[in-house]
Design an enzyme around this catalytic site. Structure first.
Site, PDB file in Angstrom:
ATOM      1  N   LYS A  46      37.545  40.832  56.057  1.00 25.32           N
ATOM      2  CA  LYS A  46      37.308  41.909  55.093  1.00 25.32           C
ATOM      3  C   LYS A  46      36.386  41.446  53.976  1.00 25.32           C
ATOM      4  O   LYS A  46      35.445  42.150  53.585  1.00 25.32           O
ATOM      5  CB  LYS A  46      38.629  42.379  54.488  1.00 25.32           C
ATOM      6  N   CYS A  72      42.097  46.901  43.605  1.00 23.31           N
ATOM      7  CA  CYS A  72      43.358  46.306  43.166  1.00 23.31           C
ATOM      8  C   CYS A  72      43.368  46.124  41.653  1.00 23.31           C
ATOM      9  O   CYS A  72      42.368  45.729  41.064  1.00 23.31           O
ATOM     10  CB  CYS A  72      43.569  44.934  43.820  1.00 23.31           C
ATOM     11  N   ILE A 117      32.802  42.329  35.316  1.00 22.35           N
ATOM     12  CA  ILE A 117      31.593  42.165  36.123  1.00 22.35           C
ATOM     13  C   ILE A 117      30.441  41.636  35.277  1.00 22.35           C
ATOM     14  O   ILE A 117      29.279  41.762  35.658  1.00 22.35           O
ATOM     15  CB  ILE A 117      31.199  43.492  36.799  1.00 22.35           C
ATOM     16  N   ASP A 118      30.768  41.020  34.144  1.00 25.43           N
ATOM     17  CA  ASP A 118      29.715  40.543  33.249  1.00 25.43           C
ATOM     18  C   ASP A 118      28.833  39.487  33.901  1.00 25.43           C
ATOM     19  O   ASP A 118      27.635  39.398  33.606  1.00 25.43           O
ATOM     20  CB  ASP A 118      30.308  40.012  31.943  1.00 25.43           C
ATOM     21  N   LEU A 119      29.400  38.677  34.810  1.00 20.56           N
ATOM     22  CA  LEU A 119      28.589  37.645  35.466  1.00 20.56           C
ATOM     23  C   LEU A 119      27.516  38.270  36.356  1.00 20.56           C
ATOM     24  O   LEU A 119      26.402  37.735  36.468  1.00 20.56           O
ATOM     25  CB  LEU A 119      29.476  36.706  36.275  1.00 20.56           C
TER      26      LEU A 119
END
Length: 427
Positions: A23, A120, A127-129
């Site tokens: 997955k 989840c 998601i800053d990276l």
């Protein structure tokens, strides 16, 4: 709502089980198909999971033609037409991993509008990276009304150091860099097998990616990418889940197609516990005797450390090993929710910040419990195998995101388990 019912207490698992495609690999692979402006991309060994259907919808919503042959476990994607810039909320909100379309859309179109991701609810998973890396490549980013809007007249290579080896950010930046001008270097990159599988696909499509599987990945941009045929790597987390299932039931199970190298951290801890793990031509065999299981200390880490996606299942194994085991979760916050449900089954445990202490070898009783996330659902089912009496596990929407035919595979190994569909209960 569907439920899984387990009759516990005598569920020694014996036999063999076949592992699906991963997955965590297939979702970014599907996103990568957007990059092919020539020819069709064919993905083989695709698992039949709800997350895969959602990602197919995301890719299809970008104006690619997606054909999923479930019987053949095969997806064909034709992205040779005009790719649209917007990944809508109705799809992206359902699954966090869909944020990986951001990089490919930018690379193809130069402008992307992607809804903030769902999935989840495991702690704070920012998601800053992703965004910092894209900004280094010349992307201008704004966030409005739940959407990320990104623009770049032309992506350019950059030297990117990631504060944490994020898998999703590494994948997004790799894909964006394939069509950028110049060379992109990603330092402190994620090293998971799924990263390597993505690099293999990208190179098969005509990209120039080197160093995947190490902490430094180098991508030299090319003018265009083309379609190809690719076989999705086996799912190391599903393999690990069945290794744990065999170990905690005193079983003898051959996990077909499991890759030793991909599961090395888990295998090391199984051996430390007193479990017999054997590499065979067809896969990995796991044997155990419950009286020989010993308490252990485990800490989750980015690959090649112990995988956080095996944490919940391994805590289930700890419940049958006499003595006090500890599990330290360093990757995600709030990932011990399943232990609260296990306490309903009689588990003696204590959680202090990022550490769970588990007293194993105590009798457990079946109970009605609810899944809190994907891996927790598997852990609760495994605990039900060893608890006395009946365990009913609800909220299977999480399970279906990452395991195909999980109860059927356990039943084939000898587990007393069945899935009751909502319509069956209504009758």
């Amino acid at each position: 709502m569907d439920k899984i019912v387990v009759q516990g207490g005598d569920n020694r698992l014996v036999g063999s089980v076949t592992i699906e495609g991963a997955k965590n690999a297939v979702l970014p692979l599907l996103a990568a198909t957007i990059l092919a402006s020539e020819g069709k991309t064919v993905l083989q060994n695709v698992p039949i999971l709800s997350d895969v259907f959602i990602m197919n919808q995301v890719v299809g919503g970008l104006n690619a033609k997606v054909d999923f042959d479930e019987e053949a476990h095969l997806v064909k994607v034709d992205a040779t037409g005009d790719i649209t810039e917007e990944a809508p909320y109705k799809y992206v909100s359902k699954m966090r991993a869909s944020i990986v379309v951001l990089g490919p859309i930018l690379a193809r179109v130069g402008h992307a509008k992607v809804s903030m991701p769902g999935g989840c609810t495991i702690g704070s998973r920012p998601i800053d990276l992703h965004l910092k890396g894209l900004e280094a490549m010349g992307v201008k980013i704004s966030q409005t009304a739940g959407y990320i809007e990104a623009k770049a007249e032309r992506l350019h290579g950059a030297h990117i150091y990631m504060d944490f080896p994020s898998v999703g950010a590494t994948q997004n930046l790799m894909m964006a860099a394939t069509l950028a001008d110049g060379v992109t270097v990603i330092e402190n990159a994620a090293r998971e097998p799924e990263i390597v599988d993505l690099a293999i696909l990208l190179n098969e499509m005509g990209a120039k990616v080197k160093g995947a599987g190490t902490e430094t990945i180098t991508i030299t941009g090319v003018e265009k990418l083309h379609g190809t045929t690719h076989n999705v790597v086996q799912d190391r987390i599903e393999a690990g889940t069945f290794m744990v299932a065999a170990a905690m039931t005193g079983g003898d199970v051959l996990i077909r197609d499991a890759v030793w190298e991909h599961n090395r951290p888990l295998i090391a801890k199984l051996l430390e516990m007193g479990v017999e793990v054997i590499e065979e031509d067809e896969g990995i065999r796991v044997r155990s005797q419950l009286e020989n299981l010993k308490a252990v200390h485990v800490k989750t880490l980015p690959h090649p450390g112990f995988p956080t996606d095996m944490q919940a299942q391994f805590t289930a194994l700890m419940t049958v090993a006499k003595g006090e085991s500890t599990m330290v979760e360093t990757v995600f916050e709030n990932r011990f929710q399943h232990l609260e449900e296990m306490r309903r089954m009689g588990l003696h445990s204590e959680i202090i910040r990022d550490t769970a202490r588990i007293v194993g070898g105590q009798p457990l009783q079946g109970a009605e419990v609810l899944s809190t996330d994907l891996r927790a659902s598997a852990a609760l089912i495994l605990t039900g195998l060893v608890a006395q009496g009946e365990t009913v596990v609800g909220k299977l929407v999480h399970l279906d995101r990452g395991y195909y035919g999980f109860h059927e595979k356990l039943a084939q190994l000898g587990a007393k388990i069945q899935r009751i569909e909502a319509s069956d209960e209504d009758e």
